[in-house]
Motif scaffolding. Structure first.
Motif, PDB file in Angstrom:
ATOM      1  N   HIS A  93      36.874  49.330  48.286  1.00 32.40           N
ATOM      2  CA  HIS A  93      38.305  49.049  48.162  1.00 32.40           C
ATOM      3  C   HIS A  93      38.905  49.855  47.012  1.00 32.40           C
ATOM      4  CE1 HIS A  93      41.914  46.567  48.739  1.00 32.40           C
ATOM      5  NE2 HIS A  93      41.996  46.517  47.421  1.00 32.40           N
ATOM      6  N   LEU A  94      38.218  49.919  45.895  1.00 35.18           N
ATOM      7  CA  LEU A  94      38.731  50.674  44.745  1.00 35.18           C
ATOM      8  C   LEU A  94      38.807  52.162  45.056  1.00 35.18           C
ATOM      9  CD1 LEU A  94      36.919  48.951  41.738  1.00 35.18           C
ATOM     10  CD2 LEU A  94      39.259  48.607  42.545  1.00 35.18           C
ATOM     11  N   ALA A  95      37.876  52.663  45.832  1.00 38.43           N
ATOM     12  CA  ALA A  95      37.889  54.085  46.168  1.00 38.43           C
ATOM     13  C   ALA A  95      39.175  54.484  46.870  1.00 38.43           C
ATOM     14  CB  ALA A  95      36.677  54.414  47.035  1.00 38.43           C
ATOM     15  N   VAL A  96      39.752  53.542  47.606  1.00 33.36           N
ATOM     16  CA  VAL A  96      41.003  53.823  48.325  1.00 33.36           C
ATOM     17  C   VAL A  96      42.225  53.539  47.454  1.00 33.36           C
ATOM     18  CG1 VAL A  96      42.420  53.146  50.309  1.00 33.36           C
ATOM     19  CG2 VAL A  96      39.932  53.348  50.551  1.00 33.36           C
ATOM     20  N   HIS A  97      42.220  52.408  46.727  1.00 36.81           N
ATOM     21  CA  HIS A  97      43.423  51.947  46.049  1.00 36.81           C
ATOM     22  C   HIS A  97      43.471  52.262  44.562  1.00 36.81           C
ATOM     23  CE1 HIS A  97      44.742  49.779  49.644  1.00 36.81           C
ATOM     24  NE2 HIS A  97      43.485  49.406  49.791  1.00 36.81           N
ATOM     25  N   ARG A  98      42.341  52.417  43.901  1.00 33.08           N
ATOM     26  CA  ARG A  98      42.289  52.825  42.496  1.00 33.08           C
ATOM     27  C   ARG A  98      41.098  53.743  42.302  1.00 33.08           C
ATOM     28  NH1 ARG A  98      46.008  50.456  38.793  1.00 33.08           N
ATOM     29  NH2 ARG A  98      45.110  52.100  37.480  1.00 33.08           N
ATOM     30  N   PRO A  99      41.189  54.959  42.836  1.00 32.71           N
ATOM     31  CA  PRO A  99      40.021  55.849  42.828  1.00 32.71           C
ATOM     32  C   PRO A  99      39.493  56.178  41.440  1.00 32.71           C
ATOM     33  CG  PRO A  99      42.022  57.013  43.517  1.00 32.71           C
ATOM     34  CD  PRO A  99      42.334  55.561  43.534  1.00 32.71           C
ATOM     35  N   GLU A 100      40.347  56.094  40.416  1.00 31.67           N
ATOM     36  CA  GLU A 100      39.867  56.379  39.068  1.00 31.67           C
ATOM     37  C   GLU A 100      38.884  55.326  38.574  1.00 31.67           C
ATOM     38  OE1 GLU A 100      43.448  53.715  38.327  1.00 31.67           O
ATOM     39  OE2 GLU A 100      42.744  55.167  39.825  1.00 31.67           O
ATOM     40  N   LEU A 101      38.830  54.174  39.255  1.00 33.20           N
ATOM     41  CA  LEU A 101      37.894  53.120  38.883  1.00 33.20           C
ATOM     42  C   LEU A 101      36.629  53.152  39.741  1.00 33.20           C
ATOM     43  CD1 LEU A 101      40.349  50.103  38.443  1.00 33.20           C
ATOM     44  CD2 LEU A 101      39.486  51.676  36.690  1.00 33.20           C
ATOM     45  N   ALA A 102      36.576  54.076  40.684  1.00 31.09           N
ATOM     46  CA  ALA A 102      35.425  54.177  41.569  1.00 31.09           C
ATOM     47  C   ALA A 102      34.582  55.389  41.157  1.00 31.09           C
ATOM     48  CB  ALA A 102      35.899  54.280  43.014  1.00 31.09           C
ATOM     49  N   GLY A 103      33.666  55.792  42.016  1.00 28.88           N
ATOM     50  CA  GLY A 103      32.881  56.991  41.765  1.00 28.88           C
ATOM     51  C   GLY A 103      31.495  56.739  41.226  1.00 28.88           C
ATOM     52  N   ALA A 104      31.155  55.499  40.933  1.00 29.44           N
ATOM     53  CA  ALA A 104      29.814  55.166  40.439  1.00 29.44           C
ATOM     54  C   ALA A 104      29.550  53.705  40.762  1.00 29.44           C
ATOM     55  CB  ALA A 104      29.722  55.414  38.937  1.00 29.44           C
ATOM     56  N   PRO A 105      28.292  53.306  40.795  1.00 31.03           N
ATOM     57  CA  PRO A 105      28.005  51.884  41.064  1.00 31.03           C
ATOM     58  C   PRO A 105      28.712  50.977  40.059  1.00 31.03           C
ATOM     59  CG  PRO A 105      26.004  53.190  41.183  1.00 31.03           C
ATOM     60  CD  PRO A 105      27.066  54.097  40.649  1.00 31.03           C
ATOM     61  N   LEU A 106      29.303  49.902  40.550  1.00 35.88           N
ATOM     62  CA  LEU A 106      29.977  48.944  39.682  1.00 35.88           C
ATOM     63  C   LEU A 106      28.966  47.988  39.080  1.00 35.88           C
ATOM     64  CD1 LEU A 106      33.007  47.952  41.961  1.00 35.88           C
ATOM     65  CD2 LEU A 106      32.974  49.670  40.147  1.00 35.88           C
ATOM     66  N   ARG A 107      29.283  47.528  37.879  1.00 32.70           N
ATOM     67  CA  ARG A 107      28.484  46.484  37.238  1.00 32.70           C
ATOM     68  C   ARG A 107      29.436  45.367  36.830  1.00 32.70           C
ATOM     69  NH1 ARG A 107      25.310  49.011  32.410  1.00 32.70           N
ATOM     70  NH2 ARG A 107      24.464  46.881  32.355  1.00 32.70           N
ATOM     71  N   ALA A 142      22.637  43.934  44.902  1.00 33.41           N
ATOM     72  CA  ALA A 142      21.622  43.315  44.067  1.00 33.41           C
ATOM     73  C   ALA A 142      22.128  43.188  42.640  1.00 33.41           C
ATOM     74  CB  ALA A 142      20.348  44.154  44.110  1.00 33.41           C
ATOM     75  N   GLY A 143      21.940  41.993  42.069  1.00 37.47           N
ATOM     76  CA  GLY A 143      22.344  41.780  40.687  1.00 37.47           C
ATOM     77  C   GLY A 143      23.802  41.428  40.506  1.00 37.47           C
ATOM     78  N   ALA A 144      24.574  41.351  41.583  1.00 38.41           N
ATOM     79  CA  ALA A 144      25.992  41.023  41.457  1.00 38.41           C
ATOM     80  C   ALA A 144      26.145  39.534  41.164  1.00 38.41           C
ATOM     81  CB  ALA A 144      26.734  41.368  42.743  1.00 38.41           C
ATOM     82  N   PRO A 145      27.050  39.158  40.257  1.00 41.33           N
ATOM     83  CA  PRO A 145      27.300  37.731  40.037  1.00 41.33           C
ATOM     84  C   PRO A 145      27.819  37.081  41.316  1.00 41.33           C
ATOM     85  CG  PRO A 145      28.344  39.075  38.340  1.00 41.33           C
ATOM     86  CD  PRO A 145      27.902  40.005  39.416  1.00 41.33           C
ATOM     87  N   LYS A 146      27.496  35.826  41.493  1.00 40.14           N
ATOM     88  CA  LYS A 146      27.979  35.125  42.670  1.00 40.14           C
ATOM     89  C   LYS A 146      29.498  35.117  42.675  1.00 40.14           C
ATOM     90  CE  LYS A 146      27.104  31.000  45.446  1.00 40.14           C
ATOM     91  NZ  LYS A 146      26.421  29.691  45.520  1.00 40.14           N
ATOM     92  N   GLY A 147      30.078  35.321  43.852  1.00 44.15           N
ATOM     93  CA  GLY A 147      31.527  35.375  43.971  1.00 44.15           C
ATOM     94  C   GLY A 147      32.070  36.794  44.056  1.00 44.15           C
ATOM     95  N   LEU A 148      31.199  37.789  43.907  1.00 45.03           N
ATOM     96  CA  LEU A 148      31.602  39.189  44.030  1.00 45.03           C
ATOM     97  C   LEU A 148      30.714  39.910  45.030  1.00 45.03           C
ATOM     98  CD1 LEU A 148      32.331  40.593  40.442  1.00 45.03           C
ATOM     99  CD2 LEU A 148      33.960  39.824  42.168  1.00 45.03           C
ATOM    100  N   ASP A 149      31.298  40.773  45.824  1.00 55.17           N
ATOM    101  CA  ASP A 149      30.555  41.712  46.653  1.00 55.17           C
ATOM    102  C   ASP A 149      30.889  43.092  46.102  1.00 55.17           C
ATOM    103  OD1 ASP A 149      29.804  43.592  48.668  1.00 55.17           O
ATOM    104  OD2 ASP A 149      29.738  41.962  50.129  1.00 55.17           O
ATOM    105  N   LEU A 150      30.010  43.628  45.282  1.00 50.11           N
ATOM    106  CA  LEU A 150      30.320  44.867  44.567  1.00 50.11           C
ATOM    107  C   LEU A 150      30.418  46.067  45.496  1.00 50.11           C
ATOM    108  CD1 LEU A 150      28.240  44.470  41.282  1.00 50.11           C
ATOM    109  CD2 LEU A 150      30.656  43.966  41.698  1.00 50.11           C
ATOM    110  N   ASP A 151      29.665  46.073  46.582  1.00 52.56           N
ATOM    111  CA  ASP A 151      29.736  47.203  47.513  1.00 52.56           C
ATOM    112  C   ASP A 151      31.118  47.270  48.175  1.00 52.56           C
ATOM    113  OD1 ASP A 151      27.125  47.878  46.919  1.00 52.56           O
ATOM    114  OD2 ASP A 151      26.279  46.753  48.603  1.00 52.56           O
ATOM    115  N   ARG A 152      31.585  46.139  48.668  1.00 55.09           N
ATOM    116  CA  ARG A 152      32.909  46.124  49.306  1.00 55.09           C
ATOM    117  C   ARG A 152      34.015  46.355  48.278  1.00 55.09           C
ATOM    118  NH1 ARG A 152      32.779  41.260  53.858  1.00 55.09           N
ATOM    119  NH2 ARG A 152      31.179  42.212  55.210  1.00 55.09           N
ATOM    120  N   LEU A 153      33.827  45.810  47.084  1.00 53.82           N
ATOM    121  CA  LEU A 153      34.816  46.041  46.036  1.00 53.82           C
ATOM    122  C   LEU A 153      34.906  47.524  45.692  1.00 53.82           C
ATOM    123  CD1 LEU A 153      36.798  45.022  43.905  1.00 53.82           C
ATOM    124  CD2 LEU A 153      34.833  44.560  42.411  1.00 53.82           C
ATOM    125  N   ALA A 154      33.761  48.196  45.594  1.00 53.53           N
ATOM    126  CA  ALA A 154      33.762  49.632  45.284  1.00 53.53           C
ATOM    127  C   ALA A 154      34.482  50.419  46.368  1.00 53.53           C
ATOM    128  CB  ALA A 154      32.328  50.125  45.117  1.00 53.53           C
TER     129      ALA A 154
END
Length: 430
Positions: free
Chosen positions: A31-45, A17-29
């Motif tokens: 992916h980041l949890a696996v490949h760049r965990p320092e960028l994960a850990g909280a809901p993305l905006r 909810a609230g994600a700009p068109k062209g992004l799926d923030l849940d799937r992106l989060a």
């Protein structure tokens, strides 16, 4: 970035909810949890950064959380204030995407390669070619502070001296890019310099055929004239940006002191203030012979201009650097100083009409900085007109299909005719 940003209220299928068109923030989060965990850990905006007319650029806030401090030292967040790291995500446009365009892997590769050079680029953080994450390949890069000078409301606030310094620093940065040895930075195989100019004509002719949706008088004549007069391209084999212009740079102007190059007081709030790192880049500019260039910033200080980052590398390759200069002059002298193109949505704040130096002055500056023979530059300007006309027509076509995000697209199609007309005049020059 300080480029104005907007959030598109529509959400894509499966997006949070609230994600700009062209992004799926849940799937992106995930992916980041696996490949760049320092960028994960909280809901993305995320928010869509307005202004770009091709690839989509988002400002992404990662790792955001509320602090537990009741207060702290100066510059630290107070109790309950959100903290987090901001990075930038780039992905191709929605819908109609031309073959060989919008290549995220190439963008990521070239900014990674140029990181240790004199060419300022954002730090590359992550490349993802798996379209299952957000629906398209994408990459992440560091957010760089600075201003994208795109509109007259921005550039009119600069003094004459600041506009001149900004233009000359832009040209110096282009010459510095063309001075980079591709092999020395691992880019020897980044393109095929032989036959580059002829392939450019054929490539953009092919892109045009994929985007035709209406009659375009003169554009086929321009294509044929270019194809029948391709210069040899003696300078081929250098890194070519492919879309070099003022509003593909992040720049800063130091407005903290009383006067600027023309002796006038800087306009309050006109630009961002250069950081120490940005100001350090304002050292004396020199030509290939080592002599200081006229009009160069002598040192960081009052009114000092700094290019903090060169952006939008989607069309970069190896080829003739005069293609970059010709396209820059197309933006500068055609879109920036043409009655037919006045107030256009592509390049409203640059060129002589906006109080910047003339295209001839830019050519002189480049030739001395790069110690280069600018040769048949009229042909390269004509190629720039053809290329930009095709790009505008492609964007216009996507807009008619409802596949553009943000504003300013409704007039893009109006730019094709003046570009074709100027290109025909340029290619006929002797």
């Amino acid at each position: 970035m300080t480029d104005p940003a907007v959030v598109d209220p529509r959400t894509g299928s499966g997006a949070g909810a609230g994600a700009p068109k062209g992004l799926d923030l849940d799937r992106l989060a995930a992916h980041l949890a696996v490949h760049r965990p320092e960028l994960a850990g909280a809901p993305l905006r995320a928010r869509l950064i307005a202004g770009g007319k091709s690839n989509l650029t988002y400002l992404l806030r990662c790792g955001e959380h509320a602090t537990g401090r009741a207060g702290g030292q100066a510059g630290t967040p107070a109790h309950g204030q959100a903290t987090g790291r901001e990075v930038v995500l780039r992905r191709p446009p929605l819908g109609h995407v031309l073959a060989t365009a919008h290549d995220m892997a190439r963008e990521h590769r070239i900014i990674s390669a140029l990181a240790p050079t004199a060419v300022p680029v954002p730090a590359a953080l992550l490349l993802c070619t798996d379209t299952g994450v957000i629906g398209a390949p994408f990459y992440l890069m560091e957010k760089v502070d600075g201003e994208v000078f795109r509109s007259r409301s921005q550039t009119d606030a600069l003094t004459a001296g600041q506009r001149r310094d900004l233009a000359m620093t832009m040209v110096d940065t282009l010459a510095d890019l063309h001075a980079v040895d591709p092999a020395a930075v691992g880019l020897a195989d980044f393109g095929r310099p032989e036959g580059f100019l002829g392939r450019q004509v054929r490539r953009w002719a092919g892109q045009l055929d994929q985007s035709r949706s209406r009659p375009l008088p003169g554009i086929d004549e321009l294509r044929d004239a270019l194809a029948g007069s391709v210069p040899e391209g003696a300078n081929a084999g250098r890194i070519v940006h492919g879309d070099y212009r003022l509003d593909n740079l992040l720049a800063t102007v130091d407005t903290t002191t009383a006067t600027t190059a023309d002796g006038a007081a800087p306009a309050t709030g006109a630009t961002t203030t250069a950081t120490a790192a940005g100001a350090a880049a304002g050292t004396t500019a020199a030509g290939a012979d080592g002599a200081p260039l006229e009009g160069a910033t002598a040192a960081a200080g009052p009114g000092a201009v700094s290019v903090r980052a060169v952006l939008d590398w989607e069309m970069a390759t190896l080829g003739d650097p005069l293609a970059d200069l010709g396209l820059l002059l197309t933006y500068w002298d055609v879109l920036g100083d043409s009655e037919a193109a006045a107030g256009n949505p592509v390049a409203d704040g640059l060129g002589p009409r906006a109080g910047f130096p003339t295209g001839g002055e830019l050519i002189e500056r480049y030739a001395r900085r790069a110690d280069a023979d600018v040769g048949p530059l009229h042909w390269h300007v004509a190629l720039g007109c053809f290329k930009l006309a095709v790009i505008c027509e492609g964007i216009h076509y996507r807009h008619t299909l409802g596949q553009t995000l943000g504003g300013g697209f409704d007039r893009i199609g109006d730019m094709v005719a003046p570009l074709v007309e100027h290109g025909l005049r340029a290619v006929r020059e002797k």
